[in-house]
Enzyme design. Structure first.
Site, PDB file in Angstrom:
ATOM      1  N   GLY A  17       0.442  -1.199   0.095  1.00 21.35           N
ATOM      2  CA  GLY A  17      -0.163   0.033   0.313  1.00 21.35           C
ATOM      3  C   GLY A  17       0.798   1.644  -0.471  1.00 21.35           C
ATOM      4  N   GLY A  71      -1.333  -6.310   3.055  1.00 21.30           N
ATOM      5  CA  GLY A  71      -1.934  -6.898   2.491  1.00 21.30           C
ATOM      6  C   GLY A  71      -2.551  -8.557   2.688  1.00 21.30           C
ATOM      7  N   GLY A  73      -1.975 -10.957   0.816  1.00 20.64           N
ATOM      8  CA  GLY A  73      -1.026 -12.141   0.829  1.00 20.64           C
ATOM      9  C   GLY A  73       0.002 -11.931   2.520  1.00 20.64           C
ATOM     10  N   ILE A  75      -1.467 -11.444   4.949  1.00 20.30           N
ATOM     11  CA  ILE A  75      -2.343 -12.045   5.961  1.00 20.30           C
ATOM     12  C   ILE A  75      -2.086 -13.338   6.502  1.00 20.30           C
ATOM     13  CG2 ILE A  75      -4.725 -12.538   7.267  1.00 20.30           C
ATOM     14  CD1 ILE A  75      -4.995  -9.762   6.337  1.00 20.30           C
ATOM     15  N   ASN A  76      -3.047 -14.333   5.208  1.00 20.83           N
ATOM     16  CA  ASN A  76      -2.296 -15.276   4.563  1.00 20.83           C
ATOM     17  C   ASN A  76      -0.813 -15.924   5.244  1.00 20.83           C
ATOM     18  OD1 ASN A  76      -1.251 -17.925   2.820  1.00 20.83           O
ATOM     19  ND2 ASN A  76      -3.580 -17.989   2.489  1.00 20.83           N
ATOM     20  N   ASP A 222     -19.137 -21.195  10.886  1.00 22.36           N
ATOM     21  CA  ASP A 222     -20.256 -21.925  10.364  1.00 22.36           C
ATOM     22  C   ASP A 222     -19.335 -23.022  10.119  1.00 22.36           C
ATOM     23  OD1 ASP A 222     -19.432 -21.950   8.090  1.00 22.36           O
ATOM     24  OD2 ASP A 222     -21.653 -21.975   7.986  1.00 22.36           O
ATOM     25  N   GLU A 282      -2.761 -17.265  -5.280  1.00 19.18           N
ATOM     26  CA  GLU A 282      -1.784 -17.521  -5.142  1.00 19.18           C
ATOM     27  C   GLU A 282      -2.021 -19.269  -6.079  1.00 19.18           C
ATOM     28  OE1 GLU A 282       0.710 -15.712  -5.460  1.00 19.18           O
ATOM     29  OE2 GLU A 282       0.223 -13.756  -4.766  1.00 19.18           O
TER      30      GLU A 282
END
Length: 341
Positions: A17, A71, A73, A75-76, A222, A282
């Site tokens: 960013g 971004g 990515g 966080i993943n 859930d 990805e």
């Protein structure tokens, strides 16, 4: 009795960013300290698994909270660092990318690290579902397969860096004529789908590439994926389905779409053609594959109240993102009209 001093580790991507996090790290750390956390920061590097490895280290070191700033990515990666562990710290996110699908789902302010950090002070949390694809491979938003998904790998990396997963969709109008169906067997908790499919999505959240109607009724906790199977490769029919998506998610009732809630999905290609799997935008390996939904696996700080527009700082990247979304919608309509003549 000495009370436990809570510790937080901020893992941030300095290039996300337009380097927005790099400019706000000091103030974010001050905010976290004011909430009672002894806080430290780690700046990711271009090295493979930089954020993932640091997340694992911090979790094993006993940190109570890990904040992923960057971004989707980043966080993943952080999720992949702590998801395999038996004892997992709480997580928070500071969205600093462009698409920020996960932030949209948790209703975290985008483009404003200070406001995003303040969400932690509200102490509102959700036990979030996480997807597991392979041993020690996890995803937080979506797994996808099919010819359309594979075609989108041709999107230039610079465009992807600028506009995230939405770049795939912007490129999608150009690629749609090349979409084809592939024979596949999908096992899920409601039974088996066996037939041709051009697109397969397994969504955890309702937001994909900034569009929040692809899985309009997705729930975050859930224990279910929203499985979407597009059974047609006909260009006019796909354009019609896209218009239904843009028109409030009405595609879910269309006969050319399978729309199923399930805790697991097994994807098995029925031809000798390679079927690549896309995890959170990805490349994530090849089918056959089993996807499992790990219910309530990680506790995230979230903004469960409605966020006002004042909490969002619409910077140039965000405005460009919205412009691409509108351009995509218009191009779909134009192409549909052209083919209808």
């Amino acid at each position: 009795m000495v009370s436990h001093q809570k510790r937080a580790r901020l893992i941030y991507n300095p290039t996300s960013g337009q380097e927005i996090m790099k400019k706000n790290v000091a103030e974010v750390l001050d905010i976290l300290e004011s909430y009672g956390y002894e806080t430290s920061a780690f700046q990711t590097t271009p090295a493979q698994n930089s954020a993932k490895d640091e997340a694992t280290r911090a979790a094993l070191a006993g940190f109570d909270l890990i904040i992923a700033a960057g971004g989707d990515g980043t966080i993943n990666e952080v999720v992949n660092g702590i998801a395999p562990l038996e004892k997992r710290p709480k997580m928070a996110i500071i969205p600093a990318g462009t698409t920020n699908d996960f932030a949209r789902a948790l209703k975290i302010p985008r483009g404003n690290p200070i406001e995003a950090a303040k969400i932690i002070g509200k102490n509102q949390r959700i036990k979030m579902d996480i997807g597991k694809a392979y041993d020690n491979t996890y995803f937080i938003n979506i797994a996808a397969a099919g010819s359309f998904t594979e075609l989108t790998y041709s999107v230039p990396s610079q465009l992807k860096t600028m506009f995230g997963y939405l770049a795939y969709l912007a490129k999608g109008v150009e690629l749609l004529p090349q979409v084809s169906k592939v024979p596949v067997r999908l096992r899920h908790e409601k039974g088996v789908f066996e037939g041709d499919a051009s697109m397969i999505f397994a969504a955890i959240t309702n937001s994909v590439g900034g569009f929040e109607q692809i899985a309009p009724d997705a729930k975050l906790d859930d224990g279910k994926f929203t499985l979407i199977v597009v059974k047609t490769a006909n260009l006019i029919e796909i354009l019609h389905l896209i218009r239904l998506v843009l028109d409030g998610g009405k595609h879910i009732n269309d006969k050319r779409v399978e729309y199923i809630k399930t805790s697991f999905i097994e994807i098995e290609p029925l031809s000798n053609e390679r079927m690549m799997i896309n995890l959170d935008g990805e490349y994530g390996g090849d089918a056959p594959i089993r996807l499992e939904n790990l219910k309530n696996h990680i506790t995230f700080f979230a903004n469960t109240d409605e966020i006002s527009d004042d909490a969002l700082m619409w910077d140039q990247e965000e405005l460009a993102l919205e412009a691409i979304a509108q351009k995509f919608a218009h191009e779909v309509e134009d192409l549909d009209a052209e083919l209808g003549e």
